[in-house]
Design an enzyme around this catalytic site. Structure first.
Site, short mmCIF file in Angstrom:
data_model
loop_
_atom_site.label_atom_id
_atom_site.label_comp_id
_atom_site.label_asym_id
_atom_site.label_seq_id
_atom_site.Cartn_x
_atom_site.Cartn_y
_atom_site.Cartn_z
N SER A 15 -8.07 8.77 2.34
CA SER A 15 -8.13 9.13 0.92
C SER A 15 -8.11 7.92 -0.01
CB SER A 15 -6.96 10.06 0.58
OG SER A 15 -5.73 9.46 0.91
N THR A 38 -3.51 13.58 3.48
CA THR A 38 -2.81 14.77 2.97
C THR A 38 -3.46 15.32 1.70
OG1 THR A 38 -1.21 13.51 1.67
CG2 THR A 38 -0.60 14.03 3.93
N GLY A 54 -26.20 9.89 2.39
CA GLY A 54 -27.08 10.56 3.36
C GLY A 54 -26.40 10.93 4.66
N TYR A 155 8.95 -0.13 9.68
CA TYR A 155 7.50 -0.33 9.60
C TYR A 155 7.04 -1.27 10.72
CZ TYR A 155 3.00 -1.68 7.49
OH TYR A 155 1.67 -1.91 7.26
N LYS A 159 4.53 -0.54 13.87
CA LYS A 159 3.28 -1.29 14.01
C LYS A 159 3.23 -2.05 15.35
CE LYS A 159 1.35 0.02 10.26
NZ LYS A 159 0.09 0.78 10.31
P1 NAP Z 1 -2.34 3.26 1.30
O1 NAP Z 1 -3.27 2.82 0.23
O2 NAP Z 1 -0.91 3.50 0.96
O3 NAP Z 1 -2.96 4.55 2.02
C1 NAP Z 1 -2.26 5.21 3.03
C2 NAP Z 1 -3.10 6.33 3.57
O4 NAP Z 1 -2.35 7.01 4.58
C3 NAP Z 1 -3.47 7.36 2.53
O5 NAP Z 1 -4.79 7.77 2.73
C4 NAP Z 1 -2.50 8.50 2.81
O6 NAP Z 1 -3.03 9.78 2.48
C5 NAP Z 1 -2.35 8.42 4.31
N1 NAP Z 1 -1.12 9.05 4.74
C6 NAP Z 1 0.15 8.67 4.45
N2 NAP Z 1 1.03 9.53 5.00
C7 NAP Z 1 0.30 10.46 5.65
C8 NAP Z 1 0.64 11.63 6.41
N3 NAP Z 1 1.92 11.99 6.61
N4 NAP Z 1 -0.36 12.36 6.93
C9 NAP Z 1 -1.65 12.01 6.73
N5 NAP Z 1 -2.04 10.93 6.03
C10 NAP Z 1 -1.06 10.17 5.49
O7 NAP Z 1 -2.30 2.18 2.48
P2 NAP Z 1 -3.32 1.03 2.92
O8 NAP Z 1 -2.85 -0.24 2.33
O9 NAP Z 1 -4.73 1.47 2.73
O10 NAP Z 1 -2.97 0.97 4.47
C11 NAP Z 1 -3.74 1.58 5.49
C12 NAP Z 1 -3.19 1.12 6.83
O11 NAP Z 1 -3.23 -0.30 6.89
C13 NAP Z 1 -1.73 1.51 7.04
O12 NAP Z 1 -1.51 1.89 8.37
C14 NAP Z 1 -0.98 0.23 6.73
O13 NAP Z 1 0.25 0.16 7.39
C15 NAP Z 1 -1.96 -0.80 7.24
N6 NAP Z 1 -1.77 -2.12 6.65
C16 NAP Z 1 -1.88 -2.32 5.31
C17 NAP Z 1 -1.67 -3.60 4.79
C18 NAP Z 1 -1.78 -3.90 3.32
O14 NAP Z 1 -1.46 -5.04 2.93
N7 NAP Z 1 -2.21 -3.00 2.47
C19 NAP Z 1 -1.35 -4.66 5.65
C20 NAP Z 1 -1.25 -4.41 7.00
C21 NAP Z 1 -1.47 -3.14 7.51
P3 NAP Z 1 -2.61 10.61 1.14
O15 NAP Z 1 -2.84 9.70 0.00
O16 NAP Z 1 -3.52 11.77 1.13
O17 NAP Z 1 -1.18 10.99 1.33
#
Ligand code: NAP
Length: 247
Positions: A15, A38, A54, A155, A159
């Site tokens: 999302s 969600t 497409g 966290y 991970k």
């Molecule tokens: P984000 O913007 O907070 O997005 C999190 C996503 O996870 C959203 O689409 C959310 O959906 C979904 N989600 C959360 N809880 C959920 C649940 N219970 N069931 C189904 N979907 C759920 O995070 P992001 O930064 O894009 O991160 C994506 C991944 O990369 C994560 O695993 C994060 O740990 C990893 N990561 C991120 C970073 C960073 O710096 N941003 C660094 C290292 C790793 P809804 O909005 O619909 O709830």
């Protein structure tokens, strides 16, 4: 030539942020998408963008903590798309807290979404992946899962667990033609990191050898590579996408 022509990919956490960027990058490379998260409204909006490129899109609003709902969502996605070739375990949450203040229920919630959620999705999709001639599992961990981070014990544990999970699948499924790899992003600008002040962001950028924080598209490009035929002989790796931060 499109790198993912007619592949069918399921992306969790689609999302927003990294998952959304991966879904759009896959669609641009010719893949059809199953979009899980969600919030249905955000997924429907993304599905329109995928269709404008497409490609087909299946929207599945589901909480990864609900095993039966996950199974039903993955089954519905597989039926709508006519199979699954790629699963991207990307959804994740944080609950930053020092150990002495960290409540057990919060610790469990982070593990339930990040680690057990990936198990539920991958297990539900496994039969479809085994039928694919190019099955791919891509799991989004974090450099924090490799290094640890003060205040992020739940966290980081989730991970690190994902790395063991993905490497085990790499060994289990290699003979069946399915690869399993991990992407470990560093600091990426998304909602997850949005609460940091400009000073904190600048301090982090200073520690990054490539001199800038990451963008969701940086991670999406790595996911396209791992999903494509270019990575056909790559399995069990952890690909850091962090500008050199954790080397
Ligand atoms: P984000 O913007 O907070 O997005 C999190 C996503 O996870 C959203 O689409 C959310 O959906 C979904 N989600 C959360 N809880 C959920 C649940 N219970 N069931 C189904 N979907 C759920 O995070 P992001 O930064 O894009 O991160 C994506 C991944 O990369 C994560 O695993 C994060 O740990 C990893 N990561 C991120 C970073 C960073 O710096 N941003 C660094 C290292 C790793 P809804 O909005 O619909 O709830």
């Amino acid at each position: 030539m499109s790198l993912l022509a007619d592949r069918k990919a399921l992306v969790t956490g689609a999302s927003r942020g990294i998952g959304r960027a991966i879904a759009l990058a896959f669609a641009r490379e010719g893949a059809d998408l199953a979009l899980l998260a969600t919030r249905r409204d955000a997924l429907e909006a993304l599905a329109e963008e995928v269709r404008a490129l497409g490609r087909r899109a299946s929207v599945q609003a589901v909480d990864l903590r609900d095993g039966a709902a996950v199974q039903a969502a993955v089954d519905a996605a597989r039926e709508e798309l006519g199979g699954l070739d790629i699963v991207v375990n990307n959804a994740g949450i944080t609950c930053d807290q020092l150990l002495l203040r960290h409540k057990e229920e919060d610790f469990q919630r982070v593990l339930d979404v990040n680690l057990t959620g990936a198990f539920r999705v991958t297990k539900a999709a496994a039969r479809a992946l085994l039928k694919s001639r190019c099955g791919r599992i891509i799991t989004v961990s974090s450099v924090v899962g490799l290094t640890g981070n003060a205040g992020q014990s739940s966290y980081a544990a989730s991970k690190a667990g994902l790395v063991g999970f993905a490497k085990s699948l790499a060994q289990e499924l290699a003979r069946r033609g399915v690869t399993s790899n991990v992407i470990a992003p560093g600091f990426i600008e998304t909602d997850m990191t949005a609460q940091l002040s400009d000073e904190q962001r600048a301090a982090i950028a200073q520690r990054i050898p490539l001199g800038r924080v990451g963008r969701a598209e940086d991670v999406a490009r790595a996911a396209v590579y791992l999903a494509s035929d270019h990575a056909a002989y790559v399995t069990g790796v952890v690909l850091r996408v962090d500008g050199g931060l954790s080397m």
